[in-house]
Write a protein that holds these residues in place. Structure first.
Motif, PDB file in Angstrom:
ATOM      1  N   MET A 104       0.809  -1.188   0.067  1.00 27.65           N
ATOM      2  CA  MET A 104       0.068  -0.155   0.080  1.00 27.65           C
ATOM      3  C   MET A 104       0.840   1.474   0.022  1.00 27.65           C
ATOM      4  SD  MET A 104      -3.100   1.082  -0.280  1.00 27.65           S
ATOM      5  CE  MET A 104      -3.629   2.724  -0.502  1.00 27.65           C
ATOM      6  N   TRP A 107       1.973   1.766  -3.492  1.00 32.46           N
ATOM      7  CA  TRP A 107       0.828   2.327  -4.467  1.00 32.46           C
ATOM      8  C   TRP A 107       0.668   3.943  -3.995  1.00 32.46           C
ATOM      9  CZ3 TRP A 107      -0.188   0.061  -8.686  1.00 32.46           C
ATOM     10  CH2 TRP A 107      -0.339  -1.268  -8.794  1.00 32.46           C
ATOM     11  N   PHE A 124      -7.745   6.969  -5.062  1.00 29.95           N
ATOM     12  CA  PHE A 124      -8.041   5.707  -4.633  1.00 29.95           C
ATOM     13  C   PHE A 124      -9.312   5.320  -4.568  1.00 29.95           C
ATOM     14  CE2 PHE A 124      -3.149   4.900  -3.639  1.00 29.95           C
ATOM     15  CZ  PHE A 124      -2.939   4.475  -5.021  1.00 29.95           C
ATOM     16  N   ASP A 125      -9.773   4.289  -4.671  1.00 30.25           N
ATOM     17  CA  ASP A 125     -11.425   4.016  -4.400  1.00 30.25           C
ATOM     18  C   ASP A 125     -11.232   4.023  -2.759  1.00 30.25           C
ATOM     19  OD1 ASP A 125     -13.670   2.476  -5.686  1.00 30.25           O
ATOM     20  OD2 ASP A 125     -13.687   2.251  -3.750  1.00 30.25           O
ATOM     21  N   PRO A 129      -9.204  -1.025  -1.666  1.00 31.71           N
ATOM     22  CA  PRO A 129      -7.785  -0.466  -1.822  1.00 31.71           C
ATOM     23  C   PRO A 129      -6.954  -0.999  -3.171  1.00 31.71           C
ATOM     24  CG  PRO A 129      -7.632  -2.107  -0.229  1.00 31.71           C
ATOM     25  CD  PRO A 129      -9.324  -2.079  -0.565  1.00 31.71           C
ATOM     26  N   PRO A 130      -6.097  -0.359  -3.664  1.00 32.26           N
ATOM     27  CA  PRO A 130      -5.326  -0.738  -4.628  1.00 32.26           C
ATOM     28  C   PRO A 130      -4.545  -2.163  -4.700  1.00 32.26           C
ATOM     29  CG  PRO A 130      -4.218   0.903  -3.728  1.00 32.26           C
ATOM     30  CD  PRO A 130      -5.481   0.950  -2.984  1.00 32.26           C
ATOM     31  N   THR A 131      -4.425  -2.538  -3.565  1.00 26.93           N
ATOM     32  CA  THR A 131      -3.760  -3.941  -3.169  1.00 26.93           C
ATOM     33  C   THR A 131      -4.845  -4.850  -3.349  1.00 26.93           C
ATOM     34  OG1 THR A 131      -4.246  -3.504  -0.914  1.00 26.93           O
ATOM     35  CG2 THR A 131      -2.132  -3.022  -1.464  1.00 26.93           C
ATOM     36  N   GLN A 132      -6.263  -4.542  -3.635  1.00 26.95           N
ATOM     37  CA  GLN A 132      -7.102  -5.624  -3.908  1.00 26.95           C
ATOM     38  C   GLN A 132      -7.815  -5.396  -5.194  1.00 26.95           C
ATOM     39  OE1 GLN A 132      -9.844  -5.941  -0.553  1.00 26.95           O
ATOM     40  NE2 GLN A 132      -8.390  -5.733   0.945  1.00 26.95           N
ATOM     41  N   GLY A 133      -7.695  -4.181  -5.796  1.00 22.95           N
ATOM     42  CA  GLY A 133      -8.122  -3.625  -7.254  1.00 22.95           C
ATOM     43  C   GLY A 133      -8.775  -2.660  -7.044  1.00 22.95           C
ATOM     44  N   TYR A 134     -10.044  -2.564  -7.154  1.00 24.75           N
ATOM     45  CA  TYR A 134     -10.992  -1.312  -7.220  1.00 24.75           C
ATOM     46  C   TYR A 134     -12.534  -1.900  -6.991  1.00 24.75           C
ATOM     47  CZ  TYR A 134     -11.604  -3.538 -11.850  1.00 24.75           C
ATOM     48  OH  TYR A 134     -11.818  -4.713 -12.821  1.00 24.75           O
ATOM     49  N   SER A 180     -11.024   1.592 -13.531  1.00 25.51           N
ATOM     50  CA  SER A 180      -9.899   1.537 -12.857  1.00 25.51           C
ATOM     51  C   SER A 180      -8.642   2.117 -13.668  1.00 25.51           C
ATOM     52  CB  SER A 180      -9.406   0.219 -12.450  1.00 25.51           C
ATOM     53  OG  SER A 180      -9.306  -0.658 -13.390  1.00 25.51           O
ATOM     54  N   ASN A 227      -3.332   0.161  -9.597  1.00 19.33           N
ATOM     55  CA  ASN A 227      -4.084  -0.816  -8.797  1.00 19.33           C
ATOM     56  C   ASN A 227      -3.535  -2.311  -9.177  1.00 19.33           C
ATOM     57  OD1 ASN A 227      -6.339  -2.009 -10.332  1.00 19.33           O
ATOM     58  ND2 ASN A 227      -6.552   0.036 -10.615  1.00 19.33           N
TER      59      ASN A 227
END
Length: 288
Positions: A104, A107, A124-125, A129-134, A180, A227
């Motif tokens: 994180m 990112w 970021f959403d 989080p970007p570590t999981q996508g969007y 994304s 992401n």
């Protein structure tokens, strides 16, 4: 679709407030940058090596501290082509076997550079989080939340990739780039962004950047996802490919067959071909 997604985002955010005390700061705007809003060509660069002290690289993927230091851009960086940028950072010499998906903190460093050099409004959403996508919603399966994949080192650590987090059916939307992907307004914005990053992050970005037409006979655009969806790899054979967009201009990737949980998600090299940069204002100057 967009109205439904907005409503779902709102309902999920309210639920999180009551369930876990999640604080909502407001949902992010569309990820695609409107190029018409960027009229003036900015060739300046906000080189700031002191910014790096704000990031803790204790969980960074490389051991060499110099790879995590922002350096002054080289002479003539304003005209560098895609391959020249990779050559400047010696990206081909990197041992990607040692790399893991970004943390994180990493990112966040990439986002900060993007906000400063390209688009200050992109965030970021708030939910995923970007570590999981969007945040995503898929009408066929009714899935809500993060997309149905996760990132990890694949093939015994040879490369990083995306893997199915559940079984997926043929025809299901696996990745929605409209939620994304970011589109760079011009090549100069991309150069400013890349040279605002330390070597490792800059090489990551060039690994994950692609060029695509978003409309039939339209201009080739420089694209990136900030992401884990950026780590979508290409299959070595047609048999390995299990996701494809309906058309070359689409950002929606569908499962071309049933995909089992834990299977790597792979697309066709046509949609991540570096030779497409020759048709952008970035160009493909340099050597492979």
């Amino acid at each position: 679709m967009k109205q439904k997604t907005s409503l779902i985002r709102f309902v999920m955010a309210i639920s999180l407030i009551f369930v876990s005390g999640f604080t909502v700061k407001g949902f992010s705007s569309a990820a695609v940058v409107n190029s018409s809003a960027h009229v003036e060509l900015n060739t300046s660069h906000s080189y700031n090596p002191d910014k790096m002290h704000e990031y803790d690289f204790e969980d960074a993927n490389t051991q060499g501290g110099d790879d995590n230091v922002v350096k002054e851009p080289p002479h003539g960086w304003q005209t560098f082509g895609f391959l020249q940028i990779r050559a400047h950072f010696s990206c081909n010499a990197f041992d990607y076997v040692l790399f893991k998906p970004p943390s994180m903190k990493e990112w966040q460093m990439i986002l900060d550079a993007y906000n400063k050099e390209v688009d200050s409004s992109y965030k970021f959403d708030d939910i995923v989080p970007p570590t999981q996508g969007y945040f995503s919603f898929e009408e066929i399966s009714g899935s809500l939340g993060a997309p149905p994949f996760y990132a990890k080192s694949s093939n015994m650590g040879i490369r990083r990739g995306l893997f199915a987090s559940r079984d997926m059916r043929k025809g299901e939307v696996v990745h929605d780039g409209t939620d994304s992907d970011v589109v760079f307004p011009d090549a100069m914005a991309y150069r400013r962004f890349v040279f605002a990053l330390p070597r490792k992050a800059a090489c990551d970005i060039t690994e994950w950047t692609w060029a695509q037409r978003l409309e039939q006979n339209g201009p080739m655009k420089i694209m990136l996802a900030i992401n884990i969806s950026a780590m979508l790899n290409t299959g070595l054979t047609p048999e390995e490919v299990n996701v494809l967009p309906e058309t070359s201009t689409s950002q929606l990737y569908y499962a071309t067959r049933d995909i089992k949980r834990g299977e790597e998600i792979l697309t066709d090299s046509t949609f991540r071909d570096w030779t497409n940069f020759a048709a952008t204002d970035l160009g493909l100057q340099g050597r492979w």
